[in-house]
Every structure is written in C-alpha cells, then in structure tokens.
Design a protein around this motif. Sequence first.
Motif, mmCIF file in Angstrom:
data_model
loop_
_atom_site.group_PDB
_atom_site.id
_atom_site.type_symbol
_atom_site.label_atom_id
_atom_site.label_comp_id
_atom_site.label_asym_id
_atom_site.label_seq_id
_atom_site.Cartn_x
_atom_site.Cartn_y
_atom_site.Cartn_z
ATOM 1 N N ARG A 27 0.839 -1.198 0.000
ATOM 2 C CA ARG A 27 0.000 0.000 0.000
ATOM 3 C C ARG A 27 0.876 1.250 0.000
ATOM 4 O O ARG A 27 1.932 1.293 0.605
ATOM 5 C CB ARG A 27 -0.897 -0.016 1.238
ATOM 6 N N SER A 28 0.424 2.289 -0.652
ATOM 7 C CA SER A 28 1.197 3.529 -0.730
ATOM 8 C C SER A 28 1.300 4.192 0.639
ATOM 9 O O SER A 28 0.317 4.291 1.372
ATOM 10 C CB SER A 28 0.534 4.494 -1.706
ATOM 11 N N LEU A 29 2.499 4.636 0.937
ATOM 12 C CA LEU A 29 2.763 5.340 2.197
ATOM 13 C C LEU A 29 3.033 6.816 1.946
ATOM 14 O O LEU A 29 3.501 7.519 2.840
ATOM 15 C CB LEU A 29 3.959 4.691 2.898
ATOM 16 N N SER A 30 2.737 7.286 0.763
ATOM 17 C CA SER A 30 3.141 8.626 0.340
ATOM 18 C C SER A 30 2.465 9.744 1.111
ATOM 19 O O SER A 30 2.983 10.854 1.148
ATOM 20 C CB SER A 30 2.877 8.809 -1.156
ATOM 21 N N THR A 31 1.337 9.479 1.707
ATOM 22 C CA THR A 31 0.628 10.551 2.413
ATOM 23 C C THR A 31 1.033 10.662 3.874
ATOM 24 O O THR A 31 0.540 11.539 4.584
ATOM 25 C CB THR A 31 -0.894 10.324 2.339
ATOM 26 N N TYR A 32 1.928 9.793 4.318
ATOM 27 C CA TYR A 32 2.343 9.790 5.713
ATOM 28 C C TYR A 32 3.765 10.301 5.870
ATOM 29 O O TYR A 32 4.575 10.234 4.947
ATOM 30 C CB TYR A 32 2.297 8.372 6.282
ATOM 31 N N THR A 33 4.067 10.777 7.056
ATOM 32 C CA THR A 33 5.452 10.873 7.493
ATOM 33 C C THR A 33 5.836 9.499 8.009
ATOM 34 O O THR A 33 5.185 8.972 8.918
ATOM 35 C CB THR A 33 5.601 11.905 8.618
ATOM 36 N N ILE A 51 10.903 10.534 6.917
ATOM 37 C CA ILE A 51 10.831 10.935 5.523
ATOM 38 C C ILE A 51 9.380 11.151 5.144
ATOM 39 O O ILE A 51 8.475 10.492 5.673
ATOM 40 C CB ILE A 51 11.478 9.875 4.610
ATOM 41 N N ARG A 52 9.169 12.124 4.258
ATOM 42 C CA ARG A 52 7.808 12.371 3.798
ATOM 43 C C ARG A 52 7.832 12.592 2.290
ATOM 44 O O ARG A 52 8.621 13.395 1.805
ATOM 45 C CB ARG A 52 7.212 13.590 4.485
ATOM 46 N N GLY A 53 6.960 11.895 1.585
ATOM 47 C CA GLY A 53 6.818 12.097 0.158
ATOM 48 C C GLY A 53 5.973 13.308 -0.130
ATOM 49 O O GLY A 53 5.379 13.877 0.778
ATOM 50 N N PRO A 54 5.841 13.733 -1.394
ATOM 51 C CA PRO A 54 6.433 13.111 -2.561
ATOM 52 C C PRO A 54 7.862 13.560 -2.854
ATOM 53 O O PRO A 54 8.512 12.986 -3.718
ATOM 54 C CB PRO A 54 5.508 13.561 -3.675
ATOM 55 N N ALA A 97 7.213 3.563 11.951
ATOM 56 C CA ALA A 97 5.949 4.140 12.384
ATOM 57 C C ALA A 97 5.500 5.205 11.396
ATOM 58 O O ALA A 97 6.316 5.767 10.656
ATOM 59 C CB ALA A 97 6.084 4.747 13.778
ATOM 60 N N ALA A 98 4.206 5.502 11.422
ATOM 61 C CA ALA A 98 3.621 6.486 10.517
ATOM 62 C C ALA A 98 2.951 7.596 11.304
ATOM 63 O O ALA A 98 2.430 7.375 12.398
ATOM 64 C CB ALA A 98 2.603 5.809 9.600
ATOM 65 N N SER A 99 2.954 8.786 10.711
ATOM 66 C CA SER A 99 2.293 9.922 11.339
ATOM 67 C C SER A 99 1.694 10.810 10.250
ATOM 68 O O SER A 99 2.185 10.841 9.122
ATOM 69 C CB SER A 99 3.294 10.716 12.170
ATOM 70 N N ILE A 100 0.667 11.558 10.628
ATOM 71 C CA ILE A 100 0.122 12.557 9.707
ATOM 72 C C ILE A 100 0.782 13.915 9.944
ATOM 73 O O ILE A 100 0.481 14.879 9.244
ATOM 74 C CB ILE A 100 -1.406 12.675 9.859
ATOM 75 N N VAL A 101 1.684 13.971 10.920
ATOM 76 C CA VAL A 101 2.369 15.215 11.281
ATOM 77 C C VAL A 101 3.784 15.167 10.724
ATOM 78 O O VAL A 101 4.482 14.152 10.837
ATOM 79 C CB VAL A 101 2.419 15.388 12.811
ATOM 80 N N TRP A 102 4.244 16.244 10.140
ATOM 81 C CA TRP A 102 5.629 16.305 9.669
ATOM 82 C C TRP A 102 6.475 17.092 10.670
ATOM 83 O O TRP A 102 6.048 18.083 11.232
ATOM 84 C CB TRP A 102 5.744 16.977 8.307
ATOM 85 N N GLN A 109 3.346 10.912 18.762
ATOM 86 C CA GLN A 109 2.580 11.428 17.634
ATOM 87 C C GLN A 109 2.621 10.495 16.425
ATOM 88 O O GLN A 109 2.179 10.876 15.334
ATOM 89 C CB GLN A 109 3.113 12.814 17.245
ATOM 90 N N TYR A 110 3.122 9.287 16.632
ATOM 91 C CA TYR A 110 3.176 8.313 15.566
ATOM 92 C C TYR A 110 2.273 7.128 15.884
ATOM 93 O O TYR A 110 2.284 6.604 16.988
ATOM 94 C CB TYR A 110 4.613 7.811 15.366
ATOM 95 N N SER A 111 1.502 6.745 14.919
ATOM 96 C CA SER A 111 0.657 5.556 15.015
ATOM 97 C C SER A 111 0.100 5.281 13.637
ATOM 98 O O SER A 111 -0.375 6.202 12.964
ATOM 99 C CB SER A 111 -0.504 5.784 15.994
ATOM 100 N N PRO A 112 0.156 4.045 13.129
ATOM 101 C CA PRO A 112 0.531 2.835 13.839
ATOM 102 C C PRO A 112 2.037 2.570 13.834
ATOM 103 O O PRO A 112 2.798 3.329 13.245
ATOM 104 C CB PRO A 112 -0.191 1.752 13.020
#
Length: 123
Positions: A27-33, A51-54, A97-102, A109-112
């Motif tokens: 699955r694409s992880l491009s929208t997450y930090t 790291i955060r895309g794109p 881990a993934a976050s919506i915050v950069w 602030q990371y989950s999951p």
Amino acid sequence: QVQLVESGGGLVQAGDSLRLSCADSGRSLSTYTMAWFRQALGKEREFVAAIRGPFGTTLYGDSVSARFTISMDDAKTTVYLQMNNLTPEDTALYYCAASIVWGTTNWHQYSPWGQGTQVTVSL
C-alpha cells in the motif's frame, strides 16, 4: 488501516552495514510521514529518522545523522533505513511508524507502529 512490517535486522559486527525495510503489503505510504525509532534495553524510545513524500524530505536524529540514510522506493510503498558503520551503541529494537504530522520526533505522535526488528552489533 496501515499495518507496518519491518525486516532486515540481524547480528553484525562493529563497522558493518545493514538495511532495514518497512512496508504495508504494497500500500502507498506517500501521504504519511514515515519514521524509524529505536529502543535499546532499559532506555527510552529514540527518534532515528523520518521521511515524507512526494519530495522525500528527510529529518534525522542527532546520534545517527552522519551514518544512517532514510529513503523510500519510487512506488512509495517501502521505507528503508540504510545503516553504515554500525557500533554497539546502535544495538536496539528498531521500529517503523507512521504519522500525519511532519517534523515531529515525538513518538507519541506516531501511530501505527510495526512490531520491530532487532539489530545487534557486536565488537
């Protein structure tokens, strides 16, 4: 629901290199930090890199910035942590881990999170 799986850990000698991988079943992880943290036995969880895309903007913890490189494949489905010149102080359980915050190094602030992959560096 993102489900992260890490791989690539192992037992190496000081000075060796390892590359850790983290993916979510393609699955694409491009929208997450996407970040790597590590936790040594008896110590607090420590931020390693993010790291955060794109555009692949990166952020590193002070203790590893010169030796570790975080990257993402072109499909934005896998995050890597290239670790060079490893020392025994790098021994830890490494988590993805993934976050919506950069820009945050705060693990709260990371989950999951993935289940972790063990890196052990011997002298």
